[in-house]
Motif scaffolding. Structure first.
Motif, short mmCIF file in Angstrom:
data_model
loop_
_atom_site.label_atom_id
_atom_site.label_comp_id
_atom_site.label_asym_id
_atom_site.label_seq_id
_atom_site.Cartn_x
_atom_site.Cartn_y
_atom_site.Cartn_z
N SER A 167 0.84 -1.19 0.00
CA SER A 167 0.00 0.00 0.00
C SER A 167 0.88 1.25 0.00
CB SER A 167 -0.91 0.01 1.23
OG SER A 167 -1.77 -1.11 1.24
N PRO A 169 2.26 4.61 1.31
CA PRO A 169 2.31 5.23 2.64
C PRO A 169 1.44 6.48 2.70
CG PRO A 169 4.52 4.73 1.84
CD PRO A 169 3.58 4.54 0.69
N ASP A 170 0.91 6.77 3.85
CA ASP A 170 0.12 7.98 4.03
C ASP A 170 1.02 9.19 3.83
OD1 ASP A 170 -2.63 9.00 5.24
OD2 ASP A 170 -1.02 10.22 6.11
N LEU A 171 0.48 10.25 3.25
CA LEU A 171 1.27 11.45 2.98
C LEU A 171 1.93 11.99 4.25
CD1 LEU A 171 2.21 13.63 0.98
CD2 LEU A 171 0.10 14.89 1.51
N LYS A 172 1.24 11.91 5.37
CA LYS A 172 1.77 12.45 6.62
C LYS A 172 3.08 11.78 7.03
CE LYS A 172 -2.75 13.73 8.50
NZ LYS A 172 -3.73 13.51 9.60
N SER A 173 3.28 10.53 6.60
CA SER A 173 4.50 9.82 7.00
C SER A 173 5.75 10.41 6.36
CB SER A 173 4.39 8.33 6.63
OG SER A 173 4.33 8.16 5.22
N PRO A 197 -1.72 10.82 -3.37
CA PRO A 197 -1.30 9.54 -3.96
C PRO A 197 -1.85 9.26 -5.34
CG PRO A 197 -3.14 9.17 -2.48
CD PRO A 197 -2.85 10.66 -2.43
#
Length: 263
Positions: A167, A169-173, A197
């Motif tokens: 998947s 990664p979340d943008l915040k990461s 994404p």
């Protein structure tokens, strides 16, 4: 708005194009019809006039979809940020600073349209002047002359690495910290990306760098940065070659015993 229309219509009629009026709801209506083309030019320079990225120039039929596809966000230049007061946007014969368009965004119908990125702003402005139900481009020339300035504003990011098929990664990461041009901390939750994404997947190995940004129309703030996603193939473990030499000999001895037992 009335004064702006007078100026726009004078230029449009002179060029053989559309003129516009306001209806009772304040919406723009095209009162003439002319098939033409639109020339879109974009330049990217610093305050001294030095070119930071190649200019983009194209002429397309006057359809909203084709024109809006050409008007994209300015590229990120390391060590620089966009100067919204010196960057100019010319449309309908009128040239104004980008900060002017942002501060007067209430002119445009925002119903159903978000305003959380520079892409949103450019789309809304283009839509207001180019959608067939509100207005239409006419042999027009659209110019976006981006001017960059050195700035303390910065978005600090960290790379993310995932295996093929994982998947996204979340943008915040990706976001470590962010500050505006005055050194004031920007909430990392306010950082967006115009392409992530949506434009990315983990189907193919590679390194993918994309723009992240902080855009605040109410304070006319715009800060850019970049983040990178690394997509790698799954790691395969060669157990045999990782064993010490003594273990190799022991495994060989065991194999010989098994072979002898089967004979």
């Amino acid at each position: 708005m009335i004064d702006y229309l007078k100026s726009y219509n004078a230029t449009a009629v002179k060029n053989g194009g559309h003129a516009f009026v306001l209806d009772n709801n304040g919406s723009l209506i095209a009162v003439t019809n002319h098939v033409g083309k639109v020339t879109v030019s974009q330049s990217f320079k610093d305050s001294t006039g030095k070119t930071l990225s190649p200019s983009l120039n194209a002429t397309v039929p006057e359809t909203f979809d084709q024109v809006s596809a050409l008007i994209t966000e300015p590229p990120y230049e390391k060590g620089y940020q966009i100067d919204t007061d010196k960057t100019t946007f010319t449309l309908g014969g009128q040239t104004q600073p980008l900060s002017y368009w942002i501060s007067n965004i209430s002119w445009f119908n925002l119903s159903g349209h978000s305003l959380t990125s520079m892409s949103d702003l450019l789309w809304i402005i283009t839509y207001a002047f180019g959608n067939s139900t509100e207005a239409t481009f006419v042999n027009d020339k659209i110019s976006l002359n981006y001017v960059y300035k050195t700035s303390q504003a910065a978005i600090t990011t960290q790379d993310q690495t995932v295996q093929v098929g994982a998947s996204l990664p979340d943008l915040k990461s990706y976001i470590v910290s962010a500050v505006d041009e005055n050194g004031k901390t920007i909430s990392t939750g306010s950082i967006m990306s115009p392409t992530y994404p949506g434009n990315y997947s983990t189907n193919t190995p590679g390194d993918y760098t994309f723009v992240v940004e902080y855009f605040n129309a109410s304070t006319i703030s715009y800060t850019q940065g970049t983040a990178t996603l690394h997509v790698v193939n799954p790691v395969t473990t060669d157990v045999w070659h990782q064993l010490p030499r003594q273990s190799h000999m022991e495994m060989t001895r065991i194999r010989l015993h098994l072979i002898m037992a089967l004979l």
